[in-house]
Design a protein around this motif. Structure first.
Motif, short mmCIF file in Angstrom:
data_model
loop_
_atom_site.label_atom_id
_atom_site.label_comp_id
_atom_site.label_asym_id
_atom_site.label_seq_id
_atom_site.Cartn_x
_atom_site.Cartn_y
_atom_site.Cartn_z
N LEU A 1 -2.93 0.00 -5.96
CA LEU A 1 -2.35 1.29 -5.59
C LEU A 1 -1.18 1.10 -4.62
CD1 LEU A 1 -4.52 4.40 -4.70
CD2 LEU A 1 -2.30 4.01 -3.65
N THR A 2 -1.35 0.20 -3.67
CA THR A 2 -0.27 -0.07 -2.71
C THR A 2 0.98 -0.55 -3.42
OG1 THR A 2 -1.84 -0.58 -0.93
CG2 THR A 2 0.39 -1.46 -0.70
N GLN A 3 0.82 -1.48 -4.36
CA GLN A 3 1.98 -1.99 -5.10
C GLN A 3 2.67 -0.87 -5.89
OE1 GLN A 3 1.35 -5.98 -7.10
NE2 GLN A 3 -0.72 -5.64 -6.33
N MET A 4 1.89 -0.03 -6.55
CA MET A 4 2.48 1.05 -7.34
C MET A 4 3.18 2.07 -6.45
SD MET A 4 -0.34 1.78 -10.32
CE MET A 4 -1.19 0.42 -11.12
N ALA A 5 2.57 2.39 -5.31
CA ALA A 5 3.17 3.36 -4.39
C ALA A 5 4.50 2.85 -3.84
CB ALA A 5 2.20 3.65 -3.25
N VAL A 6 4.52 1.59 -3.45
CA VAL A 6 5.75 0.99 -2.93
C VAL A 6 6.82 0.95 -4.02
CG1 VAL A 6 6.75 -1.14 -2.01
CG2 VAL A 6 4.57 -0.30 -1.12
N ARG A 7 6.39 0.67 -5.24
CA ARG A 7 7.31 0.66 -6.39
C ARG A 7 8.00 2.01 -6.55
NH1 ARG A 7 7.12 1.37 -12.02
NH2 ARG A 7 8.10 -0.29 -13.23
N LEU A 8 7.32 3.09 -6.18
CA LEU A 8 7.87 4.44 -6.28
C LEU A 8 8.68 4.83 -5.04
CD1 LEU A 8 4.77 6.20 -7.85
CD2 LEU A 8 7.00 5.92 -8.94
N GLY A 9 8.72 3.96 -4.05
CA GLY A 9 9.51 4.24 -2.85
C GLY A 9 8.74 4.89 -1.73
N ALA A 10 7.41 4.93 -1.82
CA ALA A 10 6.59 5.54 -0.78
C ALA A 10 6.27 4.54 0.33
CB ALA A 10 5.30 6.09 -1.38
N ARG A 11 5.96 5.05 1.49
CA ARG A 11 5.46 4.24 2.60
C ARG A 11 3.94 4.24 2.53
NH1 ARG A 11 5.49 6.07 8.99
NH2 ARG A 11 4.64 4.13 9.87
N VAL A 12 3.33 3.08 2.71
CA VAL A 12 1.88 2.96 2.60
C VAL A 12 1.29 2.43 3.91
CG1 VAL A 12 -0.05 1.90 1.37
CG2 VAL A 12 2.01 2.56 0.11
N GLY B 1 2.50 -4.90 0.09
CA GLY B 1 3.59 -3.98 0.41
C GLY B 1 3.30 -2.94 1.46
N ALA B 2 2.11 -2.94 2.05
CA ALA B 2 1.80 -1.96 3.08
C ALA B 2 2.73 -2.14 4.28
CB ALA B 2 0.35 -2.10 3.53
N SER B 3 3.27 -1.04 4.76
CA SER B 3 4.16 -1.11 5.92
C SER B 3 3.38 -1.25 7.21
CB SER B 3 5.05 0.13 5.99
OG SER B 3 4.26 1.30 6.17
N ASP B 4 2.16 -0.68 7.23
CA ASP B 4 1.31 -0.75 8.42
C ASP B 4 -0.14 -0.89 7.97
OD1 ASP B 4 3.26 0.19 10.74
OD2 ASP B 4 3.57 1.53 9.02
N THR B 5 -0.90 -1.71 8.69
CA THR B 5 -2.32 -1.86 8.41
C THR B 5 -3.11 -1.53 9.67
OG1 THR B 5 -2.22 -4.21 8.96
CG2 THR B 5 -1.99 -3.62 6.63
N ILE B 6 -4.21 -0.85 9.50
CA ILE B 6 -5.07 -0.46 10.61
C ILE B 6 -6.42 -1.15 10.42
CG2 ILE B 6 -6.22 1.46 11.78
CD1 ILE B 6 -4.00 3.28 10.52
N ILE B 7 -6.81 -1.96 11.38
CA ILE B 7 -8.12 -2.62 11.32
C ILE B 7 -9.14 -1.65 11.91
CG2 ILE B 7 -9.47 -4.64 12.01
CD1 ILE B 7 -6.84 -6.20 12.19
N LYS C 1 2.89 13.69 12.82
CA LYS C 1 3.06 14.54 11.63
C LYS C 1 1.86 14.47 10.69
CE LYS C 1 5.99 15.04 7.52
NZ LYS C 1 7.10 14.49 6.73
N GLY C 2 1.33 13.27 10.48
CA GLY C 2 0.29 13.07 9.47
C GLY C 2 0.90 12.61 8.16
N VAL C 3 0.06 12.20 7.24
CA VAL C 3 0.52 11.65 5.96
C VAL C 3 0.51 12.74 4.89
CG1 VAL C 3 -0.25 9.32 6.53
CG2 VAL C 3 -1.80 10.87 5.31
N ASP C 4 1.25 12.50 3.81
CA ASP C 4 1.30 13.45 2.70
C ASP C 4 0.02 13.43 1.89
OD1 ASP C 4 4.25 14.35 2.81
OD2 ASP C 4 4.41 12.17 2.84
N VAL C 5 -0.59 12.25 1.74
CA VAL C 5 -1.77 12.11 0.90
C VAL C 5 -2.65 11.00 1.45
CG1 VAL C 5 -0.54 10.54 -0.69
CG2 VAL C 5 -2.59 11.72 -1.49
N VAL C 6 -3.96 11.18 1.33
CA VAL C 6 -4.93 10.12 1.64
C VAL C 6 -5.66 9.79 0.36
CG1 VAL C 6 -6.95 9.42 2.98
CG2 VAL C 6 -5.25 10.94 4.01
#
Length: 322
Positions: free
Chosen positions: A154-165, A182-188, A205-210
């Motif tokens: 999912l991360t790869q596909m989202a980044v392919r579409l130009g989204a931030r993950v 491709g994740a821009s940020d990771t939270i442990i 702001k929050g994210v557009d989708v979870v």
């Protein structure tokens, strides 16, 4: 043929190796000689009895292999074709029947292992980012279990579409895998409160989708991580089912949306199945989609595969081989 059978629901020990007759394809069916089996969390739900099914049961629905025999009325396929499906009737076996309408051909250059690794989790990631919440350039998504099979794809596909993950993971090693995808940020999440971190990373702001496959333990935090009118795609429940929820909370949290999608409603037509499978297998063939399949078990070790899945010892896709 060798197959795994469940005679009573319970722990991994109920996955028993059995000798069963090779099935005969009926009208509209194909007999597949299975070469690689996709193991998925849904089989744990059936094994435990969370999802009901008649017993004895041969679990599994995802596999890749070769057509051994065609039933009457089947067209478009021939004996010897390399094929894959997420609608295999009991894939934890050496042979299984597949409805031809749910079968797709595997392109040259894609091994059975890659095909089995790509189909269910790849098409799940595909419908989530292209249909449940169609991502576009500039969107920000939070992906739970970012180093899991669906999470990495999912991360790869989202980044392919130009989204931030932004992803959540349980360890630094898994964080590194997520960043490679491709994740821009990771939270442990074992060290940080993911809700607090998401707000910090998005300047409040929050994210557009979870995209949430975890369920019970992440649900409240997922809602609180959304921007007003954001969407929570709850597509799994690895931590358990979400407790009853008062929908008025969606209003108070910003007129939020919740969807509880499942793959079957997103491959309901032949055209949609071919679109999603064609994209996923095509990207796998070209190398655009990186598949992680380091966990391969013998069919006889299916119980160990389930144990490792439940204890979160695995990353990427889990395969069984007959």
């Amino acid at each position: 043929m060798k197959a795994i059978q469940i005679r009573a629901t319970g722990g991994p020990e109920v996955l028993e190796l059995a000798e069963l007759p090779i099935p005969v394809p009926g009208p509209g069916q194909v007999l597949m000689r299975i070469e690689a089996i996709g193991a998925n969390f849904i089989e744990i739900y059936f094994r435990k009895g969370t999802y009901k099914a008649a017993l004895p049961l041969t679990p599994g629905s995802e596999a890749a292999g070769t057509i051994e025999e065609l039933g009457s009325g089947v067209s478009g396929f021939k004996t010897g074709d390399a094929v894959a499906s997420v609608a295999v009737l009991g894939s934890y076996a050496e042979y299984a029947l597949v409805p031809a309408a749910q079968l797709v051909k595997v392109p040259a250059g894609v091994s059975p292992e890659k095909a089995a690794a790509a189909m269910l989790q790849g098409m799940t990631a595909h419908y989530l980012v292209y249909s449940t919440y169609p991502l576009k350039a500039g969107d920000t998504a939070l992906v739970h279990a970012g180093a899991g099979g669906v999470g990495l794809l999912l991360t790869q596909m989202a980044v392919r579409l130009g989204a931030r993950v932004i992803t959540t993971v349980s360890s630094e090693a898994k964080a590194e895998l997520s960043r490679e995808a491709g994740a821009s940020d990771t939270i442990i999440y074992t060290e940080q409160n993911f809700e607090t971190e998401v707000k910090r990373l998005t300047n409040g702001k929050g994210v557009d989708v979870v995209y949430d496959s975890v369920g019970k333990t992440t649900f409240d935090g997922s809602l609180n991580s959304l921007r007003p009118r954001g969407l929570l795609a709850l597509f799994g429940g690895s931590s358990g089912p979400v407790p009853p929820f008062d929908l008025i909370q969606l209003s108070g949290k910003g007129s939020l949306f919740i969807s509880r999608p499942t793959l079957w409603h997103y491959v309901a037509t032949r055209a949609e199945l071919e679109w999603r499978a064609g994209d996923v297998l095509g990207w796998a063939a070209s190398g655009e989609l990186k598949l992680r399949t380091e966990h391969v078990y013998s069919l006889t070790d299916a119980a160990q595969a389930h144990t490792d899945m439940e204890s979160r010892k695995t990353t990427g896709k889990i395969l069984l081989e007959p």
